[in-house]
Design a protein around this motif. Structure first.
Motif, mmCIF file in Angstrom:
data_model
loop_
_atom_site.group_PDB
_atom_site.id
_atom_site.type_symbol
_atom_site.label_atom_id
_atom_site.label_comp_id
_atom_site.label_asym_id
_atom_site.label_seq_id
_atom_site.Cartn_x
_atom_site.Cartn_y
_atom_site.Cartn_z
ATOM 1 N N VAL A 41 0.760 -1.368 0.156
ATOM 2 C CA VAL A 41 -0.012 -0.215 0.312
ATOM 3 C C VAL A 41 1.007 1.504 0.110
ATOM 4 O O VAL A 41 0.364 2.258 -0.934
ATOM 5 N N HIS A 42 1.864 1.469 0.656
ATOM 6 C CA HIS A 42 2.333 2.224 1.103
ATOM 7 C C HIS A 42 3.036 2.787 -0.383
ATOM 8 O O HIS A 42 3.558 3.875 -1.108
ATOM 9 N N ILE A 43 4.113 1.497 -1.648
ATOM 10 C CA ILE A 43 4.318 2.082 -2.410
ATOM 11 C C ILE A 43 3.770 2.187 -3.578
ATOM 12 O O ILE A 43 3.792 3.720 -4.348
ATOM 13 N N ALA A 44 2.100 2.259 -4.067
ATOM 14 C CA ALA A 44 1.243 2.668 -4.130
ATOM 15 C C ALA A 44 1.023 4.105 -3.318
ATOM 16 O O ALA A 44 0.847 4.397 -5.182
ATOM 17 N N GLN A 45 0.993 4.227 -3.230
ATOM 18 C CA GLN A 45 0.502 5.079 -2.270
ATOM 19 C C GLN A 45 1.493 6.274 -2.722
ATOM 20 O O GLN A 45 1.132 7.855 -3.558
ATOM 21 N N LEU A 47 3.533 6.116 -5.476
ATOM 22 C CA LEU A 47 3.097 5.787 -6.979
ATOM 23 C C LEU A 47 2.247 7.268 -7.416
ATOM 24 O O LEU A 47 1.769 6.611 -8.442
ATOM 25 N N GLY A 48 1.097 7.170 -6.472
ATOM 26 C CA GLY A 48 -0.161 7.907 -6.594
ATOM 27 C C GLY A 48 -0.778 6.595 -7.371
ATOM 28 O O GLY A 48 -1.971 7.200 -8.233
ATOM 29 N N GLN A 49 -1.122 5.092 -7.154
ATOM 30 C CA GLN A 49 -1.806 4.692 -7.850
ATOM 31 C C GLN A 49 -2.744 4.147 -6.787
ATOM 32 O O GLN A 49 -2.844 4.635 -5.615
ATOM 33 N N ASP A 50 -3.295 2.955 -7.348
ATOM 34 C CA ASP A 50 -4.808 2.813 -6.150
ATOM 35 C C ASP A 50 -4.140 1.158 -6.277
ATOM 36 O O ASP A 50 -4.037 0.429 -6.957
ATOM 37 N N PRO A 51 -4.199 1.262 -4.773
ATOM 38 C CA PRO A 51 -3.412 -0.502 -4.034
ATOM 39 C C PRO A 51 -4.794 -1.019 -4.353
ATOM 40 O O PRO A 51 -3.479 -2.623 -4.454
ATOM 41 N N ALA A 52 -5.564 -1.045 -4.950
ATOM 42 C CA ALA A 52 -6.375 -2.212 -5.665
ATOM 43 C C ALA A 52 -5.657 -2.746 -7.149
ATOM 44 O O ALA A 52 -6.119 -4.030 -6.534
ATOM 45 N N ARG A 53 -5.414 -1.818 -7.397
ATOM 46 C CA ARG A 53 -5.180 -2.096 -8.780
ATOM 47 C C ARG A 53 -3.051 -2.982 -8.589
ATOM 48 O O ARG A 53 -2.967 -3.896 -9.577
ATOM 49 N N GLY A 54 -2.258 -3.021 -7.795
ATOM 50 C CA GLY A 54 -1.288 -3.538 -7.422
ATOM 51 C C GLY A 54 -0.766 -4.491 -6.817
ATOM 52 O O GLY A 54 -2.184 -4.904 -5.702
ATOM 53 N N PHE A 55 -0.908 -5.867 -7.693
ATOM 54 C CA PHE A 55 -0.762 -7.007 -7.014
ATOM 55 C C PHE A 55 0.491 -7.562 -6.459
ATOM 56 O O PHE A 55 1.722 -7.772 -6.807
ATOM 57 N N LYS A 56 0.933 -8.275 -5.470
ATOM 58 C CA LYS A 56 1.611 -8.801 -4.748
ATOM 59 C C LYS A 56 1.532 -10.214 -4.864
ATOM 60 O O LYS A 56 1.319 -11.014 -4.739
ATOM 61 N N THR A 57 3.400 -11.147 -4.701
ATOM 62 C CA THR A 57 3.432 -11.950 -5.022
ATOM 63 C C THR A 57 3.184 -12.921 -4.157
ATOM 64 O O THR A 57 4.242 -12.708 -2.960
ATOM 65 N N VAL A 69 1.991 -19.654 -6.291
ATOM 66 C CA VAL A 69 1.739 -18.643 -7.170
ATOM 67 C C VAL A 69 0.902 -18.321 -6.782
ATOM 68 O O VAL A 69 0.062 -17.904 -7.956
ATOM 69 N N PHE A 70 0.768 -16.966 -6.052
ATOM 70 C CA PHE A 70 -0.855 -16.058 -5.646
ATOM 71 C C PHE A 70 -0.763 -15.058 -5.675
ATOM 72 O O PHE A 70 0.779 -13.875 -4.901
ATOM 73 N N GLU A 71 -1.181 -13.882 -6.769
ATOM 74 C CA GLU A 71 -1.465 -13.134 -7.033
ATOM 75 C C GLU A 71 -2.513 -11.973 -6.113
ATOM 76 O O GLU A 71 -3.864 -12.300 -6.503
ATOM 77 N N VAL A 72 -2.425 -11.200 -5.637
ATOM 78 C CA VAL A 72 -3.198 -10.289 -4.441
ATOM 79 C C VAL A 72 -3.016 -8.873 -4.285
ATOM 80 O O VAL A 72 -2.320 -8.725 -4.061
ATOM 81 N N PRO A 73 -4.155 -8.428 -4.105
ATOM 82 C CA PRO A 73 -4.137 -7.223 -4.454
ATOM 83 C C PRO A 73 -3.795 -6.925 -2.514
ATOM 84 O O PRO A 73 -3.407 -7.113 -2.173
ATOM 85 N N ALA A 74 -2.531 -5.566 -2.979
ATOM 86 C CA ALA A 74 -1.666 -4.881 -1.896
ATOM 87 C C ALA A 74 -1.814 -4.865 -0.597
ATOM 88 O O ALA A 74 -1.527 -5.345 0.106
ATOM 89 N N ALA A 75 -3.468 -4.216 -0.700
ATOM 90 C CA ALA A 75 -4.068 -3.947 0.939
ATOM 91 C C ALA A 75 -4.707 -5.550 1.376
ATOM 92 O O ALA A 75 -5.889 -5.170 2.294
ATOM 93 N N GLU A 76 -4.878 -6.411 0.267
ATOM 94 C CA GLU A 76 -5.309 -7.870 1.036
ATOM 95 C C GLU A 76 -4.597 -9.387 1.539
ATOM 96 O O GLU A 76 -3.402 -8.495 1.263
ATOM 97 N N ILE A 134 -3.147 -3.573 -14.831
ATOM 98 C CA ILE A 134 -2.980 -3.583 -13.118
ATOM 99 C C ILE A 134 -0.729 -4.021 -12.696
ATOM 100 O O ILE A 134 -0.133 -3.466 -13.747
ATOM 101 N N TYR A 135 -1.060 -4.033 -11.292
ATOM 102 C CA TYR A 135 0.469 -3.670 -11.522
ATOM 103 C C TYR A 135 1.115 -4.228 -10.879
ATOM 104 O O TYR A 135 0.339 -5.344 -9.737
ATOM 105 N N ILE A 136 2.367 -5.379 -11.010
ATOM 106 C CA ILE A 136 2.531 -6.620 -10.588
ATOM 107 C C ILE A 136 4.565 -5.918 -9.828
ATOM 108 O O ILE A 136 4.855 -5.106 -11.776
ATOM 109 N N SER A 137 5.217 -6.957 -9.752
ATOM 110 C CA SER A 137 6.816 -6.485 -9.496
ATOM 111 C C SER A 137 7.513 -6.849 -10.651
ATOM 112 O O SER A 137 7.032 -8.046 -11.612
#
Length: 168
Positions: A41-45, A47-57, A69-76, A134-137
């Motif tokens: 969430v910190h990285i999304a903020q 970069l001015g991005q919506d954390p719901a579109r940023g997926f963590k691995t 491998v699971f891709e989930v929204p950063a805030a979840e 969406i955003y991924i690593s």
């Protein structure tokens, strides 16, 4: 010689090779808050991005010994029972940090579903399909890629499912 922060990563080279359009995003490494959820969430903020579109691995091992491998929204948070069901396993547990590099070829914080040592089954949370991109690593800390979820899902032969924990 110092590495250029905006040097292409293996993830970007693979996307180029497969002719998948993407936009590279770079950010300064920072301590950020503890935990992957807060850090994502910190990285999304930052970069001015919506954390719901940023997926963590998140990488897990099933009861059968298989890697997923699971891709989930950063805030979840990943729901391990839902994840196991989606993977067709009795149960799954997240890999220990010490195992991540040996299994994936990536380090914690820079793990991407694209370009792992082996092609493991990938499951995106179903909300990935709600967005045009969406955003991924990007495959290292300080880099991410923005791409269409359908392109990533096709490339990885991934599936989608409800794999996040319900909010209390």
């Amino acid at each position: 010689m110092a590495k250029n922060k905006e040097e292409k990563t293996n993830v970007m080279r693979i996307l180029d090779q497969k002719k998948i359009p993407y936009t590279a995003r770079f950010y300064e490494e920072s301590e950020g808050p503890e935990g992957t959820r807060e850090y994502g969430v910190h990285i999304a903020q930052t970069l001015g991005q919506d954390p719901a579109r940023g997926f963590k691995t998140l990488v897990a091992r099933g009861a059968s010994g298989g890697i997923y491998v699971f891709e989930v929204p950063a805030a979840e948070n990943l729901d391990l029972k839902k994840a196991a069901r989606a993977a067709g396993e009795k149960s799954v547990e997240l890999l220990h940090v010490a195992e991540i590099n040996a299994v994936t070829g990536y380090i914690r914080g820079g793990c991407s579903p694209v370009g792992m040592k082996k092609a493991y089954p990938v499951i995106f949370h179903q909300t990935a399909l709600d967005y045009e991109t969406i955003y991924i690593s990007g495959g290292r800390i300080g880099a991410q890629v923005e791409a269409a979820p359908g392109d990533l899902i096709r490339l990885l032969r991934a599936q989608t499912a409800d794999i996040i924990a319900n909010k209390a």
